[in-house]
Design a protein around this motif. Structure first.
Motif, PDB file in Angstrom:
ATOM      1  N   GLN A 180       4.043   0.900  -9.925  1.00 39.93           N
ATOM      2  CA  GLN A 180       5.189   1.639 -10.444  1.00 39.93           C
ATOM      3  C   GLN A 180       5.016   3.130 -10.147  1.00 39.93           C
ATOM      4  N   GLU A 181       6.102   3.874 -10.260  1.00 38.58           N
ATOM      5  CA  GLU A 181       6.043   5.317 -10.060  1.00 38.58           C
ATOM      6  C   GLU A 181       5.128   5.950 -11.111  1.00 38.58           C
ATOM      7  N   VAL A 182       4.371   6.969 -10.694  1.00 41.44           N
ATOM      8  CA  VAL A 182       3.463   7.640 -11.618  1.00 41.44           C
ATOM      9  C   VAL A 182       4.053   8.972 -12.051  1.00 41.44           C
ATOM     10  N   PHE A 183       3.751   9.384 -13.275  1.00 39.76           N
ATOM     11  CA  PHE A 183       4.222  10.654 -13.815  1.00 39.76           C
ATOM     12  C   PHE A 183       3.322  11.778 -13.324  1.00 39.76           C
ATOM     13  N   LEU A 184       3.923  12.858 -12.833  1.00 42.66           N
ATOM     14  CA  LEU A 184       3.169  14.014 -12.348  1.00 42.66           C
ATOM     15  C   LEU A 184       3.291  15.143 -13.367  1.00 42.66           C
ATOM     16  N   SER A 185       2.171  15.535 -13.945  1.00 47.12           N
ATOM     17  CA  SER A 185       2.168  16.623 -14.917  1.00 47.12           C
ATOM     18  C   SER A 185       2.199  17.967 -14.199  1.00 47.12           C
ATOM     19  N   ASP A 186       2.412  19.030 -14.958  1.00 44.15           N
ATOM     20  CA  ASP A 186       2.378  20.373 -14.374  1.00 44.15           C
ATOM     21  C   ASP A 186       1.004  20.663 -13.779  1.00 44.15           C
ATOM     22  N   GLU A 187      -0.049  20.175 -14.432  1.00 40.19           N
ATOM     23  CA  GLU A 187      -1.406  20.375 -13.915  1.00 40.19           C
ATOM     24  C   GLU A 187      -1.598  19.632 -12.597  1.00 40.19           C
ATOM     25  N   ASP A 188      -1.079  18.398 -12.538  1.00 46.04           N
ATOM     26  CA  ASP A 188      -1.171  17.625 -11.293  1.00 46.04           C
ATOM     27  C   ASP A 188      -0.479  18.365 -10.150  1.00 46.04           C
ATOM     28  N   LEU A 189       0.718  18.863 -10.420  1.00 49.11           N
ATOM     29  CA  LEU A 189       1.487  19.549  -9.377  1.00 49.11           C
ATOM     30  C   LEU A 189       0.787  20.828  -8.922  1.00 49.11           C
ATOM     31  N   LYS A 190       0.135  21.522  -9.842  1.00 54.34           N
ATOM     32  CA  LYS A 190      -0.613  22.721  -9.466  1.00 54.34           C
ATOM     33  C   LYS A 190      -1.787  22.363  -8.569  1.00 54.34           C
ATOM     34  N   ILE A 191      -2.487  21.290  -8.927  1.00 55.85           N
ATOM     35  CA  ILE A 191      -3.599  20.830  -8.083  1.00 55.85           C
ATOM     36  C   ILE A 191      -3.085  20.433  -6.701  1.00 55.85           C
ATOM     37  N   GLY A 192      -1.946  19.752  -6.664  1.00 54.35           N
ATOM     38  CA  GLY A 192      -1.352  19.370  -5.389  1.00 54.35           C
ATOM     39  C   GLY A 192      -1.035  20.572  -4.530  1.00 54.35           C
ATOM     40  N   PHE A 262      -5.296  -1.633   2.705  1.00 49.88           N
ATOM     41  CA  PHE A 262      -4.352  -2.278   1.795  1.00 49.88           C
ATOM     42  C   PHE A 262      -3.320  -1.258   1.335  1.00 49.88           C
ATOM     43  N   ILE A 263      -2.239  -1.778   0.768  1.00 51.06           N
ATOM     44  CA  ILE A 263      -1.127  -0.942   0.311  1.00 51.06           C
ATOM     45  C   ILE A 263      -0.731  -1.396  -1.090  1.00 51.06           C
ATOM     46  N   VAL A 264      -0.554  -0.436  -1.976  1.00 48.87           N
ATOM     47  CA  VAL A 264      -0.098  -0.715  -3.338  1.00 48.87           C
ATOM     48  C   VAL A 264       1.177   0.088  -3.553  1.00 48.87           C
ATOM     49  N   GLY A 265       2.300  -0.579  -3.724  1.00 49.28           N
ATOM     50  CA  GLY A 265       3.546   0.176  -3.826  1.00 49.28           C
ATOM     51  C   GLY A 265       4.669  -0.609  -4.468  1.00 49.28           C
ATOM     52  N   GLY A 266       5.781   0.054  -4.606  1.00 44.98           N
ATOM     53  CA  GLY A 266       6.973  -0.577  -5.142  1.00 44.98           C
ATOM     54  C   GLY A 266       7.774  -1.275  -4.051  1.00 44.98           C
ATOM     55  N   GLN A 267       8.981  -1.700  -4.396  1.00 49.18           N
ATOM     56  CA  GLN A 267       9.805  -2.456  -3.465  1.00 49.18           C
ATOM     57  C   GLN A 267      10.140  -1.647  -2.216  1.00 49.18           C
ATOM     58  N   ASP A 268      10.359  -0.337  -2.365  1.00 60.05           N
ATOM     59  CA  ASP A 268      10.654   0.503  -1.197  1.00 60.05           C
ATOM     60  C   ASP A 268       9.514   0.461  -0.187  1.00 60.05           C
ATOM     61  N   VAL A 269       8.287   0.491  -0.688  1.00 62.93           N
ATOM     62  CA  VAL A 269       7.116   0.417   0.199  1.00 62.93           C
ATOM     63  C   VAL A 269       7.061  -0.942   0.884  1.00 62.93           C
ATOM     64  N   HIS A 270       7.263  -1.994   0.122  1.00 62.01           N
ATOM     65  CA  HIS A 270       7.214  -3.342   0.695  1.00 62.01           C
ATOM     66  C   HIS A 270       8.286  -3.533   1.769  1.00 62.01           C
ATOM     67  N   ASP A 271       9.471  -3.006   1.517  1.00 56.41           N
ATOM     68  CA  ASP A 271      10.539  -3.108   2.513  1.00 56.41           C
ATOM     69  C   ASP A 271      10.193  -2.330   3.772  1.00 56.41           C
ATOM     70  N   PHE A 272       9.573  -1.172   3.601  1.00 62.02           N
ATOM     71  CA  PHE A 272       9.255  -0.317   4.752  1.00 62.02           C
ATOM     72  C   PHE A 272       8.199  -0.942   5.655  1.00 62.02           C
ATOM     73  N   ILE A 273       7.193  -1.560   5.066  1.00 60.51           N
ATOM     74  CA  ILE A 273       6.094  -2.083   5.880  1.00 60.51           C
ATOM     75  C   ILE A 273       6.419  -3.433   6.491  1.00 60.51           C
ATOM     76  N   ASN A 274       7.474  -4.086   6.019  1.00 63.29           N
ATOM     77  CA  ASN A 274       7.795  -5.420   6.506  1.00 63.29           C
ATOM     78  C   ASN A 274       8.166  -5.409   7.986  1.00 63.29           C
ATOM     79  N   ASP A 275       7.345  -6.080   8.789  1.00 66.51           N
ATOM     80  CA  ASP A 275       7.565  -6.213  10.233  1.00 66.51           C
ATOM     81  C   ASP A 275       7.782  -4.853  10.905  1.00 66.51           C
ATOM     82  N   ASN A 276       7.087  -3.830  10.423  1.00 70.99           N
ATOM     83  CA  ASN A 276       7.187  -2.472  10.959  1.00 70.99           C
ATOM     84  C   ASN A 276       5.996  -2.205  11.866  1.00 70.99           C
ATOM     85  N   PRO A 277       6.191  -2.134  13.173  1.00 69.05           N
ATOM     86  CA  PRO A 277       5.048  -1.972  14.087  1.00 69.05           C
ATOM     87  C   PRO A 277       4.355  -0.624  13.978  1.00 69.05           C
TER      88      PRO A 277
END
Length: 424
Positions: A180-192, A262-277
């Motif tokens: 699932q989507e993860v929550f990004l705190s202000d501290e996380d965004l600063k580190i990013g 390996f890949i861990v993701g939501g439906q958008d990720v699964h759709d993107f990697i499907n049969d994607n060379p």
């Protein structure tokens, strides 16, 4: 391959005192696990070996204490509370070395339970979202049992499994349980944002899972010609690929391809990697091999930690004696990045835990394991700044780390450093 009508029947061939590999991550074969549980009353002392799995790990419950023992190669949240180092145990090992544990027979496998995409016209299924150590398990197990699911992405690379190499299978049509989507705190965004200042255009990225790595990726959308060669990637990396910042055009190994184990993701990720060379999944002993990693330019390994002491020792798999994750691929990529031309091994952490405990500490707490040694450390980043430890003495490292600790922790860190290291 023999098609079986239901999971309980397919798993009825499992016998006591056997060893079973269970496919992990988004590829966790829930239906087969449920079939195994239905047969549990007939089983004694069956060992289950896996990386982190998704869903309820009911097999770890006390009610199955006589039926199953669990060897975790990486501890997921669903089994964390069950760890007792007797029935539910942990095997520390670099991810890059696990395939050889299977192939050499050091970890013998009687059965492999896997989750695959449907076969193509030539009879080839794929291991979908997780090739990692699963391909080695399939080739090493005496019996392979698969659940075939049209919702499992068909992914290019090493994960092709011919139906002739599957002994028994069930057919299901179930949604894949993903990240699932993860929550990004202000501290996380600063580190990013701080981390993004170290990453140059044309860099090759490795990132772990969680809020801080995702925050780093969020800060890279204005970069150019980035590449991905990583143990795993998730939702944050997909956004970066779609933004055009990642095109893999300057990589030396698998140019033009997004590479992972390996890949861990939501439906958008699964759709993107499907049969994607443009997306390939390769075995962990290759993806995580430092001699392969170092061949790409400017490899930036971005990993997190539980705590770091003032000499630069990194604990990333436990809180004291209690294992909460695993060694995984952190050391593989920290070393590979340091050997890459222009590479940067980076540890990103909040200065304090969610419960307010310091993450930069005078000494690691009792029982804590060192995943990345002090001699492998380069950069540490918190929301308060960047510490460059490479080429620094122990006292210089301590001062660098104290500067980026939480302001309320700095005085005590200074005091403890002098008390423990500066006595005469």
């Amino acid at each position: 391959m023999k098609i079986i009508s239901n999971a309980a029947e397919a798993l009825s061939i499992v016998y006591s005192n056997s060893n079973i590999f269970i496919h992990g991550g988004d590829s966790t074969p829930q239906a087969l696990i449920n079939g195994l549980l239905e047969n549990a009353h007939k089983l004694k002392n069956v060992t289950l070996t896996h990386l982190h799995t998704h869903g309820d790990a009911k097999y770890a419950n006390e009610e199955y204490c006589d039926n199953f023992k669990i060897i975790n190669l990486f501890v997921g949240g669903n089994v964390r509370k069950h760890i007792d180092y007797q029935r539910v145990d942990y095997l520390p090992c670099f991810l890059s070395e696990i395939p050889n544990l299977f192939r050499s027979g050091r970890i013998p496998l009687d059965f492999a339970l896997i989750h695959v995409s449907p076969p193509d016209q030539h009879g080839h299924c794929t291991l979908g979202t997780s090739v990692d150590v699963a391909k080695a398990a399939v080739s090493s197990a005496k019996v392979v049992i698969a659940q075939i699911n049209p919702n499992m992405p068909r992914v290019h690379g090493d994960g092709f499994i011919h139906i002739n190499d599957i002994d028994y299978a069930i057919e299901i049509d179930e949604k894949i349980v993903g990240q699932q989507e993860v929550f990004l705190s202000d501290e996380d965004l600063k580190i990013g944002q701080l981390t993004s200042t170290l990453i140059e255009d044309g860099s090759t990225l490795q990132m772990g899972i969680g809020s801080i790595p995702d925050a780093v990726l969020t800060s890279l959308k204005n970069h150019k010609n980035l590449g991905i060669h990583t143990e795993m990637w998730s939702n944050g990396a997909l956004d970066l690929i779609k933004s055009g910042a990642v095109n893999n055009s300057l990589k030396n190994v698998h140019r033009g391809k997004t590479v992972s184990a390996f890949i861990v993701g939501g439906q958008d990720v699964h759709d993107f990697i499907n049969d994607n060379p443009s997306v390939i999944q390769l075995e962990a002993d290759y993806v995580n091999n430092p001699s392969i990693i170092k061949r790409n330019p400017k490899v930036c390994a971005i990993n997190s930690a539980v705590e770091i002491d003032l000499t630069g020792q990194v604990c990333a798999d436990s809180i004291g004696h209690h294992i909460i994750s695993g060694v995984g691929g952190q050391m593989d990529f920290m070393r590979g990045a340091s050997l890459s031309e222009g590479g940067k091994p980076i540890i990103v952490i909040n200065s304090r835990s969610a419960k307010g405990f310091p993450k930069i500490v005078p000494t690691l707490r009792s029982g804590a394991g060192v995943v990345t040694t002090r001699s492998h450390m380069h950069y540490v980043i918190t929301e308060y700044g960047i510490a460059d430890l490479y080429g620094k003495s122990l006292s210089q490292r301590a001062q660098e780390l104290i500067k980026i600790a939480h302001p309320d922790d700095r005085e005590n860190l200074e005091k403890m450093w002098h008390e423990t290291h500066c006595r005469r």
